[in-house]
Structures are given as structure tokens and as C-alpha cells.
Design an enzyme around this catalytic site. Structure first.
Site, PDB file in Angstrom:
ATOM      1  N   ASP A  40       0.928  -1.133  -0.096  1.00 55.45           N
ATOM      2  CA  ASP A  40       0.394   0.046   0.044  1.00 55.45           C
ATOM      3  C   ASP A  40       0.785   0.963  -0.043  1.00 55.45           C
ATOM      4  OD1 ASP A  40      -2.490   1.542   0.274  1.00 55.45           O
ATOM      5  OD2 ASP A  40      -1.785   1.648   2.392  1.00 55.45           O
ATOM      6  N   TYR A  97      -0.648   8.519  -2.635  1.00 55.96           N
ATOM      7  CA  TYR A  97      -0.765   8.493  -3.884  1.00 55.96           C
ATOM      8  C   TYR A  97      -1.843   9.054  -4.621  1.00 55.96           C
ATOM      9  CZ  TYR A  97       2.842   4.757  -3.924  1.00 55.96           C
ATOM     10  OH  TYR A  97       4.160   3.923  -3.827  1.00 55.96           O
ATOM     11  N   GLY A  98      -2.701   9.238  -3.897  1.00 54.35           N
ATOM     12  CA  GLY A  98      -4.109   9.623  -4.398  1.00 54.35           C
ATOM     13  C   GLY A  98      -4.406  10.724  -5.251  1.00 54.35           C
ATOM     14  N   CYS A 132      -4.413  -1.359  -2.151  1.00 50.55           N
ATOM     15  CA  CYS A 132      -4.588  -0.122  -2.378  1.00 50.55           C
ATOM     16  C   CYS A 132      -5.520   0.113  -3.632  1.00 50.55           C
ATOM     17  CB  CYS A 132      -3.151   0.700  -2.488  1.00 50.55           C
ATOM     18  SG  CYS A 132      -3.147   2.322  -2.930  1.00 50.55           S
ATOM     19  N   ASN A 133      -6.629   0.733  -3.283  1.00 53.44           N
ATOM     20  CA  ASN A 133      -7.422   1.083  -4.448  1.00 53.44           C
ATOM     21  C   ASN A 133      -6.798   1.977  -5.691  1.00 53.44           C
ATOM     22  OD1 ASN A 133     -10.525   0.093  -3.852  1.00 53.44           O
ATOM     23  ND2 ASN A 133      -9.324   0.652  -1.937  1.00 53.44           N
ATOM     24  N   THR A 134      -5.954   2.930  -5.155  1.00 50.63           N
ATOM     25  CA  THR A 134      -5.623   3.792  -5.963  1.00 50.63           C
ATOM     26  C   THR A 134      -4.438   3.303  -6.941  1.00 50.63           C
ATOM     27  OG1 THR A 134      -5.561   5.712  -4.159  1.00 50.63           O
ATOM     28  CG2 THR A 134      -4.219   6.290  -6.062  1.00 50.63           C
ATOM     29  N   CYS A 151     -10.951   2.761  -0.144  1.00 54.59           N
ATOM     30  CA  CYS A 151      -9.638   3.186   0.041  1.00 54.59           C
ATOM     31  C   CYS A 151      -9.338   2.474   1.403  1.00 54.59           C
ATOM     32  CB  CYS A 151      -9.562   4.657   0.412  1.00 54.59           C
ATOM     33  SG  CYS A 151      -7.829   5.295   1.032  1.00 54.59           S
ATOM     34  N   THR A 152      -8.215   1.715   1.574  1.00 55.87           N
ATOM     35  CA  THR A 152      -7.965   0.734   2.466  1.00 55.87           C
ATOM     36  C   THR A 152      -7.438   1.582   3.701  1.00 55.87           C
ATOM     37  OG1 THR A 152      -5.448   0.423   1.698  1.00 55.87           O
ATOM     38  CG2 THR A 152      -7.568  -1.259   0.962  1.00 55.87           C
ATOM     39  N   HIS A 153      -7.233   2.952   3.778  1.00 56.41           N
ATOM     40  CA  HIS A 153      -7.078   3.596   4.911  1.00 56.41           C
ATOM     41  C   HIS A 153      -8.224   3.883   5.607  1.00 56.41           C
ATOM     42  CE1 HIS A 153      -3.030   4.460   3.098  1.00 56.41           C
ATOM     43  NE2 HIS A 153      -2.649   5.290   4.118  1.00 56.41           N
TER      44      HIS A 153
HETATM   45  N1  DGL Z   1      -4.922   2.912   0.759  1.00 57.41           N
HETATM   46  C1  DGL Z   1      -4.871   3.786  -0.633  1.00 57.41           C
HETATM   47  C2  DGL Z   1      -6.205   3.489  -1.321  1.00 57.41           C
HETATM   48  O1  DGL Z   1      -6.792   2.516  -1.035  1.00 57.41           O
HETATM   49  C3  DGL Z   1      -4.770   5.238  -0.350  1.00 57.41           C
HETATM   50  C4  DGL Z   1      -4.142   5.904  -1.439  1.00 57.41           C
HETATM   51  C5  DGL Z   1      -3.393   7.082  -1.128  1.00 57.41           C
HETATM   52  O2  DGL Z   1      -2.248   7.047  -0.899  1.00 57.41           O
HETATM   53  O3  DGL Z   1      -3.828   8.400  -1.408  1.00 57.41           O
HETATM   54  O4  DGL Z   1      -6.576   4.148  -2.291  1.00 57.41           O
END
Ligand code: DGL
Length: 272
Positions: A6, A38-39, A69-71, A187-189
Site C-alpha cells: 500500500d 498516492y491519491g 490499495c485502490n489507487t 480506500c484501505t485507509h
Molecule cells: N490506501 C490507499 C487506497 O486504497 C490510499 C491511497 C493514497 O495514498 O492516497 O486508495
């Protein structure tokens, strides 16, 4: 060994559920905390960062890497699977979190779903693409939540403003789209702020989180792929790497993961 990647701490919410469901395997976690979030980065930058991260996990011996991570799953996974893996590591697999989550949305009978996610995921419309293949009648409503990952990466999830921010995002989604039956924390956060999401979501609206979804889909995947499963080591080891300082990672990751974590630092190379 299975690898989890992630941009930062978020993938720990997935790893935690997976370890509960499948404790016997060895796991390696990598958080690119030094470059998170990363978003709002460009797809090219997300791809370059991901390539370095995945290469690190594969070199460490991971047979299967989960992009938690979805992004990254929306912005870089396909290129990793199609352009990088076949020539560099033809016997390894890299999987994401979007497809299994879309399957769960359909399996749970959601008709009008809110997708709360980073700008990158919202821009990609990846959930629309996946759900159109599975059940085009599901209506999707996106809400970008750009302030949440920075709050969580800074360990400020318990401060009052995080609750206010969650309430504003949900307020704007429900005011705009009205009749939503479910939301996916895409988003996994975000599960780190689950209580705040629950507080500001109408009680009849289901909240789906990805940890349990990925854990049960991974169990199914391993059952269907004995050629991978039989090669996985089963000593129950866990190792954690972060591109940021181990002290910060250990302190916050232990809170998010629910167990004391001793991480190792890694440098992946900066492209910007
Ligand atoms: N955990 C990431 C997700 O699922 C966060 C992405 C990020 O870093 O903005 O998208």
C-alpha cells in the site's frame, strides 16, 4: 510468502483481516509511507512507484502480491500484470482489491452504492468499469475524500477534525445522491475511521469494508490455484517494511494493525 503493498498504513487494514482468516502463511508488508499519499499523483508516477514496490516484494520471494490499495489497483495494476510480470516474473501473480470488491457489491445485492475514495480512484471510474461487466444495473455514486489519507498518515485520526471531515464528505454525498443503500470504503485507509463513517451514515445504509472481502476472496483464490498455494511457506511469519522512518511506522502501524510491529526501512528510489 505473500506480499501486501500500500502507499502507506491503509493496507494494514487488509492484512489484519487476511492474517485472521489465513494465519498459517508467511506475510511481508510494504508501505511506501515516504511517498504517500498516492491519491492525487499522476497515473505515471503511481505506476513507477508501484513498479519499484512490486519488484522489491517479488525479489524478497513473494509468490503472490496483493495490491492492498485502490489507487494503485485502479492506476497501475493492469500495466503491472500485462507489461511487467509476463517478462520479469512469469510464475508470480499480482492481484488488486477493486475486482473482488465489485464482486462483493453484486453478491450483497447493493443497488445504489456510494464509492468513497481518493481523487485517483474517482478519476479512473474503475468501479464503473468493473461493475458494468458484472451487473450494469448497479448505480454508482462517487465521493472523493482527499483529506482523509493525509490525516491518517499523520496519525491524527482521533482528532476532532477527522470526524468533521468525514461528516462533510458523507453529507455532500447523501445530499447530492439521496437514496443510497450502501457505501464502500474504497480506500484501505478509511476503515481506520470506521466509527466516524458509521456515525455519519444513516443506520439503514450498509457500510462495506475491504479487509473481510479480500480475506475471503483470497481464501477462494488459493483454493482455486493449488499451483501457487502449494508453494507458499507456512511458518506464520510476518515482516514489515516502510520507506519512512521505522520509529514512526512502528508506532502508528501497531495502532492500526492491533499488534506490536517492528519494521525495517527500505529505499525504493524516488522518481519525483
Ligand atoms: N490506501 C490507499 C487506497 O486504497 C490510499 C491511497 C493514497 O495514498 O492516497 O486508495
Amino acid at each position: 510468502m505473500m506480499g501486501f503493498f500500500d502507499s502507506g498504513f491503509g493496507g494494514l487494514t487488509v492484512l489484519k483481516s487476511v492474517v485472521q482468516e489465513l494465519p498459517e502463511y508467511n506475510y511481508l508488508y510494504l508501505g511506501d509511507n515516504a511517498r504517500a499519499p498516492y491519491g492525487e499523483r499522476s497515473p505515471e508516477t503511481v505506476y513507477e512507484c508501484t513498479l519499484q514496490a512490486v519488484d522489491f516484494l517479488l525479489k524478497e520471494g513473494c509468490l503472490l502480491v496483493i495490491i492492498a490499495c485502490n489507487t494503485v489497483s485502479s492506476g497501475a495494476l493492469r500495466r503491472i500484470q500485462q507489461e511487467f510480470l509476463p517478462s520479469a516474473y512469469p510464475d508470480r501473480k499480482v492481484l488488486g482489491v477493486v475486482r473482488p470488491s465489485a464482486e462483493e457489491i453484486v453478491d450483497r445485492g447493493c443497488r445504489r452504492i456510494g464509492i468513497l475514495a481518493t481523487e485517483g480512484v474517482v478519476r479512473s471510474k474503475i468501479y464503473t468499469e468493473e461493475l458494468e461487466k458484472l451487473n450494469p444495473s448497479v448505480k454508482i455514486f462517487y465521493q472523493a475524500c482527499p483529506l482523509l489519507v493525509p490525516i491518517i498518515e499523520a496519525g491524527k485520526q482521533d482528532e476532532e477534525h477527522s470526524d468533521v471531515v468525514v461528516s462533510e464528505y458523507l453529507g455532500s454525498l447523501f445530499a447530492r445522491e439521496g437514496d443510497i443503500d450502501s457505501i464502500l470504503l474504497s480506500c484501505t485507509h478509511y476503515p481506520i475511521l470506521y466509527e466516524a463513517f458509521r456515525r455519519h451514515t444513516p443506520p439503514h445504509v450498509k457500510i462495506l469494508t475491504q479487509g473481510s472481502i479480500i480475506a475471503s476472496k483470497l481464501r477462494d483464490y488459493l483454493a482455486r490455484h493449488p499451483e501457487i498455494e502449494e508453494r507458499l511457506s507456512r511458518k506464520g511469519t510476518r515482516a514489515f517494511f516502510s520507506t519512512d522512518s521505522p520509529e514512526k511506522f512502528n508506532r502508528l502501524a501497531s495502532v492500526f494493525y492491533g499488534e506490536c510491529i517492528q519494521s525495517m526501512p527500505v529505499t525504493l528510489g524516488f522518481s519525483d
